[in-house]
Design an enzyme around this catalytic site. Structure first.
Site, PDB file in Angstrom:
ATOM      1  CG  LEU A 158      -7.959 -34.818 -47.877  1.00 12.06           C
ATOM      2  CD1 LEU A 158      -7.513 -34.889 -46.474  1.00 12.06           C
ATOM      3  CD2 LEU A 158      -8.766 -36.124 -48.137  1.00 12.06           C
ATOM      4  CG  ASP A 159     -14.338 -30.528 -49.872  1.00  9.26           C
ATOM      5  OD1 ASP A 159     -14.806 -29.785 -48.828  1.00  9.26           O
ATOM      6  OD2 ASP A 159     -14.748 -30.055 -50.891  1.00  9.26           O
TER       7      ASP A 159
END
Length: 121
Positions: A65-66
């Site tokens: 996930l960013d």
């Protein structure tokens, strides 16, 4: 000269047992944590935090996930890291929430959102 290796296992052929009957040590060495990653950290940062908090040898996550987003991050603990390749190919679904800074007409908004629907690599 050839070397021969003899592999031994202590794996029982009987099925597993109810997770509630497993010891905390076993759950921590062969378990998965489904964690809601908070914003502002990388997935790798979360791995390191879990590793330190639970005093584990290794941890690994499925998917990345960013740092600017929050969301579900499956984390494998110690021996469970061996199953992570199987989780990598699993189909995922993402739900996004956005905040508009000005009014937009609904048809234009729907057209713009279509760019986020479907297979993304």
């Amino acid at each position: 000269m050839k070397e021969f290796y003899h592999l031994t296992t202590d794996v029982s052929l009987t099925p597993g047992r109810y997770p509630g009957s497993r010891s905390v040590e076993e759950l921590l060495s062969k378990g998965l944590i489904i964690l809601d990653k908070w914003q502002g950290v990388t997935s790798r940062d979360v791995d390191e935090r879990v590793k330190q908090l639970l005093h584990l040898r290794k941890v690994g996550h499925a998917g990345t996930l960013d740092p600017n987003v929050s969301g579900v991050l499956p984390i494998a603990l110690d021996d469970a890291c061996k199953v992570m390749p199987a989780l990598q190919g699993v189909e995922k679904e993402y739900v996004g929430v956005c905040r508009l800074h000005h009014d937009a007409d609904e048809p234009a908004l729907k057209r713009a959102m279509q760019g986020f629907v479907g297979t993304i690599r």
